[in-house]
Scaffold this motif. Structure first.
Motif, PDB file in Angstrom:
ATOM      1  N   LEU A   1       2.131  -0.926   4.618  1.00 13.45           N
ATOM      2  CA  LEU A   1       2.113   0.498   4.318  1.00 13.45           C
ATOM      3  C   LEU A   1       3.528   1.015   4.032  1.00 13.45           C
ATOM      4  O   LEU A   1       4.478   0.683   4.734  1.00 13.45           O
ATOM      5  CB  LEU A   1       1.522   1.287   5.490  1.00 13.45           C
ATOM      6  N   LEU A   2       3.634   1.857   3.009  1.00 12.29           N
ATOM      7  CA  LEU A   2       4.896   2.535   2.704  1.00 12.29           C
ATOM      8  C   LEU A   2       4.568   3.947   2.257  1.00 12.29           C
ATOM      9  O   LEU A   2       3.793   4.148   1.318  1.00 12.29           O
ATOM     10  CB  LEU A   2       5.666   1.802   1.602  1.00 12.29           C
ATOM     11  N   LYS A   3       5.162   4.934   2.923  1.00 17.26           N
ATOM     12  CA  LYS A   3       4.917   6.328   2.567  1.00 17.26           C
ATOM     13  C   LYS A   3       5.655   6.658   1.273  1.00 17.26           C
ATOM     14  O   LYS A   3       6.865   6.464   1.163  1.00 17.26           O
ATOM     15  CB  LYS A   3       5.377   7.255   3.688  1.00 17.26           C
ATOM     16  N   ALA A   4       4.899   7.188   0.302  1.00 22.04           N
ATOM     17  CA  ALA A   4       5.480   7.473  -1.006  1.00 22.04           C
ATOM     18  C   ALA A   4       5.974   8.901  -1.119  1.00 22.04           C
ATOM     19  O   ALA A   4       6.819   9.193  -1.942  1.00 22.04           O
ATOM     20  CB  ALA A   4       4.446   7.205  -2.104  1.00 22.04           C
ATOM     21  N   GLY A   5       5.451   9.824  -0.315  1.00 24.59           N
ATOM     22  CA  GLY A   5       5.773  11.221  -0.543  1.00 24.59           C
ATOM     23  C   GLY A   5       5.313  11.631  -1.928  1.00 24.59           C
ATOM     24  O   GLY A   5       4.234  11.256  -2.388  1.00 24.59           O
TER      25      GLY A   5
ATOM     26  N   GLY B   1      -4.626   7.753  -0.755  1.00 25.81           N
ATOM     27  CA  GLY B   1      -4.248   9.127  -0.473  1.00 25.81           C
ATOM     28  C   GLY B   1      -5.384  10.114  -0.657  1.00 25.81           C
ATOM     29  O   GLY B   1      -6.488   9.783  -1.098  1.00 25.81           O
ATOM     30  N   TYR B   2      -5.065  11.340  -0.328  1.00 21.88           N
ATOM     31  CA  TYR B   2      -5.998  12.460  -0.425  1.00 21.88           C
ATOM     32  C   TYR B   2      -6.317  12.732  -1.895  1.00 21.88           C
ATOM     33  O   TYR B   2      -5.414  12.791  -2.736  1.00 21.88           O
ATOM     34  CB  TYR B   2      -5.370  13.671   0.259  1.00 21.88           C
TER      35      TYR B   2
ATOM     36  N   VAL C   1       0.868  -1.179   0.000  1.00 21.17           N
ATOM     37  CA  VAL C   1       0.000   0.000   0.000  1.00 21.17           C
ATOM     38  C   VAL C   1       0.905   1.229   0.000  1.00 21.17           C
ATOM     39  O   VAL C   1       1.629   1.472   0.972  1.00 21.17           O
ATOM     40  CB  VAL C   1      -0.924   0.038   1.235  1.00 21.17           C
ATOM     41  N   LEU C   2       0.906   1.966  -1.100  1.00 21.93           N
ATOM     42  CA  LEU C   2       1.642   3.229  -1.162  1.00 21.93           C
ATOM     43  C   LEU C   2       0.744   4.322  -0.598  1.00 21.93           C
ATOM     44  O   LEU C   2      -0.322   4.605  -1.152  1.00 21.93           O
ATOM     45  CB  LEU C   2       2.046   3.568  -2.594  1.00 21.93           C
ATOM     46  N   VAL C   3       1.162   4.913   0.503  1.00 19.00           N
ATOM     47  CA  VAL C   3       0.361   5.922   1.192  1.00 19.00           C
ATOM     48  C   VAL C   3       0.930   7.298   0.890  1.00 19.00           C
ATOM     49  O   VAL C   3       2.142   7.516   0.944  1.00 19.00           O
ATOM     50  CB  VAL C   3       0.360   5.658   2.713  1.00 19.00           C
ATOM     51  N   ILE C   4       0.038   8.222   0.570  1.00 16.42           N
ATOM     52  CA  ILE C   4       0.453   9.566   0.198  1.00 16.42           C
ATOM     53  C   ILE C   4       0.258  10.503   1.383  1.00 16.42           C
ATOM     54  O   ILE C   4      -0.864  10.817   1.757  1.00 16.42           O
ATOM     55  CB  ILE C   4      -0.357  10.087  -1.010  1.00 16.42           C
TER      56      ILE C   4
ATOM     57  N   ARG D   1      -0.830  -5.120 -10.632  1.00 11.47           N
ATOM     58  CA  ARG D   1      -2.203  -4.624 -10.562  1.00 11.47           C
ATOM     59  C   ARG D   1      -2.239  -3.443  -9.617  1.00 11.47           C
ATOM     60  O   ARG D   1      -1.774  -3.525  -8.478  1.00 11.47           O
ATOM     61  CB  ARG D   1      -3.161  -5.714 -10.074  1.00 11.47           C
ATOM     62  N   ILE D   2      -2.803  -2.322 -10.085  1.00 12.30           N
ATOM     63  CA  ILE D   2      -2.790  -1.075  -9.311  1.00 12.30           C
ATOM     64  C   ILE D   2      -4.223  -0.636  -9.033  1.00 12.30           C
ATOM     65  O   ILE D   2      -5.030  -0.486  -9.960  1.00 12.30           O
ATOM     66  CB  ILE D   2      -2.039   0.039 -10.057  1.00 12.30           C
ATOM     67  N   GLY D   3      -4.523  -0.421  -7.773  1.00 12.13           N
ATOM     68  CA  GLY D   3      -5.815   0.103  -7.365  1.00 12.13           C
ATOM     69  C   GLY D   3      -5.664   1.454  -6.699  1.00 12.13           C
ATOM     70  O   GLY D   3      -4.582   1.801  -6.211  1.00 12.13           O
TER      71      GLY D   3
END
Length: 382
Positions: free
Chosen positions: A231-235, A257-258, A210-213, A350-352
């Motif tokens: 979870l991994l913060k992508a910036g 993300g937002y 999960v790439l978190v923004i 696969r990207i959601g």
């Protein structure tokens, strides 16, 4: 001594420890350059986790059972509105009653609270950081009350989006780690890539991510059932990290993300720092046109001050159209992201996409995003 480059929760913890040490009758380490020793990794498994010296400005007794500790934020290099912000923490012993938490926190002036309540806006990391550093200092059977004050915090909060995310009256304590990370810093991208390599060696983590923004997303995700280990913060380095994830064998990736940030991906913008590219209202208007909205509504969207304002005004006029537009945005984010990764030679990913609004509510899910969100939540429950 290392005392620069820390997030706001670290400076709160430092001031709190200094205050409690004075309550215990202990002096600070040095009157010339006072400092306290902190454990900065509250989830560390080591029996004796390493301690780091963090500077404070001082501490003083206010009475027989009250003390004040003061620190001053130093977030390191780069622009940061907390630089030089004073942090005051008043500590007092409390009777530990049955069923009552030993640590009680109160927001003073300049500290953000959740709208409609007096509840301090505090991340799980910030609370754990306070707990792991303060609990060893408590006498047996004794509780602790802290009142946190950020002089000037109310004014600084006006320069953030805190209020739009439901936080009022001051700055939120929502840091999720001790060290400050710059979302546009190339070193942040290198750290994230290194973390992907580490996870690739763990069979339990290798294929799902999960790439978190942003910090708000990182704070919100666990409360919605997204498992913390994924979870991994992508910036702002979203595009390069998606490609790196595919290269490391990730098969299912959820973008969380937002909506006002992730919308850029629907326009083919994969480094999302505002200094490099914006175009959010243009992307929103284009997607609305593809949806078939009438010209008058398109014009209002294009002239809005922000994505949230545009969607809010559209919802007031046509709630169904606003919901449909948000869903279309999520689907477009998935499509453009998959195409971006494919252009870089990676086709097995696969990207959601799952979007939340400024009220921290889920507002849209792409077709793949809805599937991955349900699957990841199920993994967490299992």
């Amino acid at each position: 001594m290392t005392s620069s480059g820390y997030t706001l929760p670290v400076w709160v913890a430092a001031a709190a420890v200094a205050a409690v040490q004075r309550l215990r009758g202990e002096p600070l380490s040095s009157s010339a350059a006072p400092e306290v020793l902190l454990q900065l990794q509250p989830d560390a498994d080591a029996p004796e986790p390493p301690l780091v010296a963090v500077a404070v400005e001082g501490a003083a007794l206010l009475g027989p059972d009250r003390a004040l500790g003061i620190s001053r934020c130093e977030p390191g290099d780069g622009l940061d509105l907390t630089r030089g912000l004073a942090v005051w923490v008043e500590a007092r012993w409390a009777e530990l009653l049955p069923g009552e938490a030993w640590l009680q926190l109160k927001a003073g002036e300049g500290v953000g609270v959740l709208a409609g309540s007096a509840a301090l806006c505090l991340s799980a990391f910030a609370r754990a950081l306070l707990a792991c550093n303060l609990q060893p200092l408590l006498p047996d059977g004794c509780g602790l009350r802290l009142r946190i004050t950020l002089p000037g915090g109310r004014q600084l909060a006006q320069r953030t989006s805190n209020e739009a995310f439901g936080v009022v009256d001051g700055l939120a304590l929502i840091g999720t780690q001790a060290a400050v990370q710059r979302s546009a810093d190339p070193d942040q991208l290198a750290r994230a890539r290194a973390e992907l390599v580490r996870r690739a060696a763990d069979p339990a983590l290798a294929t799902e991510l999960v790439l978190v923004i942003g910090e708000n997303g990182l704070d919100l995700a666990p409360s919605l059932g997204l498992p913390a280990p994924w979870l991994l913060k992508a910036g702002n380095w979203i595009g390069p990290l998606m490609v790196a994830a595919a290269e490391q064998g990730v098969e299912r990736l959820l973008l969380f993300g937002y909506q006002g940030k992730l919308i850029k991906l629907a326009g083919g913008i994969f480094h999302t720092h505002h200094h490099l590219a914006d175009g959010r209202l243009e992307v929103l208007t284009t997607q609305a046109a593809l949806l078939g909205l009438p010209l008058e509504q398109l014009q209002r969207l294009a002239r809005a001050a922000s994505v949230d304002e545009a969607l809010r005004d559209l919802a007031a006029a046509d709630a169904a159209a606003a919901r449909a537009l948000q869903q279309q945005l999520a689907a477009a984010i998935e499509e453009r992201s998959a195409a971006y990764v494919a252009r870089h030679g990676q086709r097995g990913l696969r990207i959601g996409a799952v979007l939340f609004d400024r009220a921290r509510r889920l507002c849209a899910q792409g077709p793949c995003g809805a599937e991955l969100l349900q699957a990841f939540r199920a993994r967490d429950l299992g």
